[in-house]
Write a protein that holds these residues in place. Structure first.
Motif, PDB file in Angstrom:
ATOM      1  N   ARG A 193      -8.104  -8.311   2.891  1.00  0.00           N
ATOM      2  CA  ARG A 193      -6.683  -8.646   2.941  1.00  0.00           C
ATOM      3  C   ARG A 193      -5.856  -7.617   2.174  1.00  0.00           C
ATOM      4  N   GLY A 194      -6.390  -7.121   1.068  1.00  0.00           N
ATOM      5  CA  GLY A 194      -5.683  -6.083   0.319  1.00  0.00           C
ATOM      6  C   GLY A 194      -5.525  -4.809   1.122  1.00  0.00           C
ATOM      7  N   GLY A 195      -6.594  -4.422   1.830  1.00  0.00           N
ATOM      8  CA  GLY A 195      -6.507  -3.231   2.674  1.00  0.00           C
ATOM      9  C   GLY A 195      -5.500  -3.403   3.790  1.00  0.00           C
ATOM     10  N   ILE A 196      -5.472  -4.592   4.387  1.00  0.00           N
ATOM     11  CA  ILE A 196      -4.500  -4.869   5.447  1.00  0.00           C
ATOM     12  C   ILE A 196      -3.076  -4.808   4.898  1.00  0.00           C
ATOM     13  N   ALA A 197      -2.885  -5.328   3.677  1.00  0.00           N
ATOM     14  CA  ALA A 197      -1.562  -5.279   3.055  1.00  0.00           C
ATOM     15  C   ALA A 197      -1.096  -3.832   2.870  1.00  0.00           C
ATOM     16  N   LEU A 198      -2.012  -2.933   2.502  1.00  0.00           N
ATOM     17  CA  LEU A 198      -1.643  -1.522   2.371  1.00  0.00           C
ATOM     18  C   LEU A 198      -1.294  -0.916   3.730  1.00  0.00           C
ATOM     19  N   LEU A 199      -2.017  -1.299   4.766  1.00  0.00           N
ATOM     20  CA  LEU A 199      -1.694  -0.806   6.107  1.00  0.00           C
ATOM     21  C   LEU A 199      -0.301  -1.253   6.536  1.00  0.00           C
ATOM     22  N   GLU A 200       0.105  -2.423   6.068  1.00  0.00           N
ATOM     23  CA  GLU A 200       1.436  -2.929   6.375  1.00  0.00           C
ATOM     24  C   GLU A 200       2.497  -2.372   5.446  1.00  0.00           C
ATOM     25  N   GLY A 201       2.076  -1.691   4.373  1.00  0.00           N
ATOM     26  CA  GLY A 201       3.040  -1.199   3.383  1.00  0.00           C
ATOM     27  C   GLY A 201       3.547  -2.299   2.470  1.00  0.00           C
ATOM     28  N   ASN A 202       2.791  -3.390   2.358  1.00  0.00           N
ATOM     29  CA  ASN A 202       3.194  -4.537   1.538  1.00  0.00           C
ATOM     30  C   ASN A 202       2.494  -4.440   0.182  1.00  0.00           C
ATOM     31  N   ARG A 203       3.131  -3.779  -0.781  1.00  0.00           N
ATOM     32  CA  ARG A 203       2.517  -3.576  -2.097  1.00  0.00           C
ATOM     33  C   ARG A 203       2.407  -4.879  -2.892  1.00  0.00           C
ATOM     34  N   GLU A 204       3.350  -5.784  -2.736  1.00  0.00           N
ATOM     35  CA  GLU A 204       3.287  -7.062  -3.459  1.00  0.00           C
ATOM     36  C   GLU A 204       2.071  -7.872  -3.020  1.00  0.00           C
TER      37      GLU A 204
END
Length: 292
Positions: free
Chosen positions: A142-153
């Motif tokens: 999920r953290g990797g997916i968040a980075l792909l989305e540009g969602n740092r929070e």
């Protein structure tokens, strides 16, 4: 009594045949599963695809799950990510192969750019008993997916559950941290354009394209020198050589300015693509070791 025995014998016979049929289907599935993995190990991907092209209705539910996983696994190795993701989705949550199917299904979704599909797959997995041993892996994905989305929070929320002690995940967790904490350079297309207007190629060097900047400087400089030399020899700018060299040099000079402005955009695109590849690598690599 004799008449009553016939239905009972008939029912016993049917049950026996059903049991034998189920056992045969299970045995056939095991053989097919082993053979498919053998073909895959030998690199015979086309043959492996043929083996799993159609799945028998005679397989037991457990056998069918195994063959669905194998079919997805073979398609994954053939880089057929869409059909592989579909096959992985068909593996039941009670199958021992369900966790592996889920996480490689996530990779297949992401390879297609289907981020929402990958998130739904993980969310569904997290609600099953099979997810219990994989809590940190789920948070990592999920953290990797968040980075792909540009969602740092969202990444920071997932990162809070990283132990950095998992023997397989630790290195890739640090790699995700590096991606998250390494910002792009703060570049201005206006600065790049003005710099190349003053010194041809300087804007490209400013944007990180040293080779392109040097090439622009040499080409514009060369035609400027040819123009000046032709002018000096003819003692007038109104001759065909001077006009030709001057026109080409002017076009190169102007294109060098616009090229320098574009190089800033290219820098950001390359930066994002490098980060995307780094995140995809980090998401993907631990799975092979975990599900060895």
């Amino acid at each position: 009594q004799h008449r009553m025995r016939k239905p009972r014998l008939y029912m016993l016979l049917v049950a026996l045949l059903a049991t034998l049929g189920s056992a045969y289907a299970q045995r056939a599935a095991i053989e097919d599963f082993r053979f498919g993995n053998y073909l895959l190990g030998k690199g015979l991907l086309r043959d492996a695809m043929t083996l799993t092209a159609t799945l028998s209705d005679d397989y037991t539910p457990e056998a069918l799950d195994s063959m669905r996983h194998l079919s997805g696994w073979i398609k994954y190795h053939n880089r057929l990510f869409a059909p592989a993701a579909e096959r992985f989705s068909q593996v039941g949550s009670t199958s021992p192969l369900y966790p592996k199917s889920t996480f490689f299904g996530v990779v297949c979704d992401l390879e297609q750019g289907n981020i929402e599909g990958a998130k739904r797959r993980l969310d569904s997995f997290a609600t099953t008993p099979a997810a219990a041993p994989y809590g940190e892996l789920v948070a990592f994905e999920r953290g990797g997916i968040a980075l792909l989305e540009g969602n740092r929070e969202e990444y920071e929320a997932c990162r809070a559950t990283f132990s950095y002690a998992h023997p397989i995940l630790a290195t890739e967790q640090h790699n995700l941290d590096r991606v998250a904490t390494t910002p792009a350079r703060d570049l201005s297309p206006w600065v790049a354009g003005v710099a190349s207007a003053i010194v041809p190629g300087l804007g490209k060097i400013y944007a990180g394209d040293v080779g392109g900047g040097v090439a622009s400087f040499m080409m514009v400089g060369a035609f400027a020198a040819l123009t000046a030399t032709s002018w000096a020899k003819a003692e007038t700018p109104l001759n065909w050589r001077t006009l030709t060299y001057g026109t080409i040099g002017s076009l190169l000079y102007i294109s060098n300015i616009f090229g320098s402005v574009a190089s800033v955009k290219i820098y950001y695109q390359n930066f994002e693509e490098i980060n995307r590849q780094a995140v995809m690598y980090s998401i993907h690599i631990p799975l092979r070791d975990i599900f060895e």
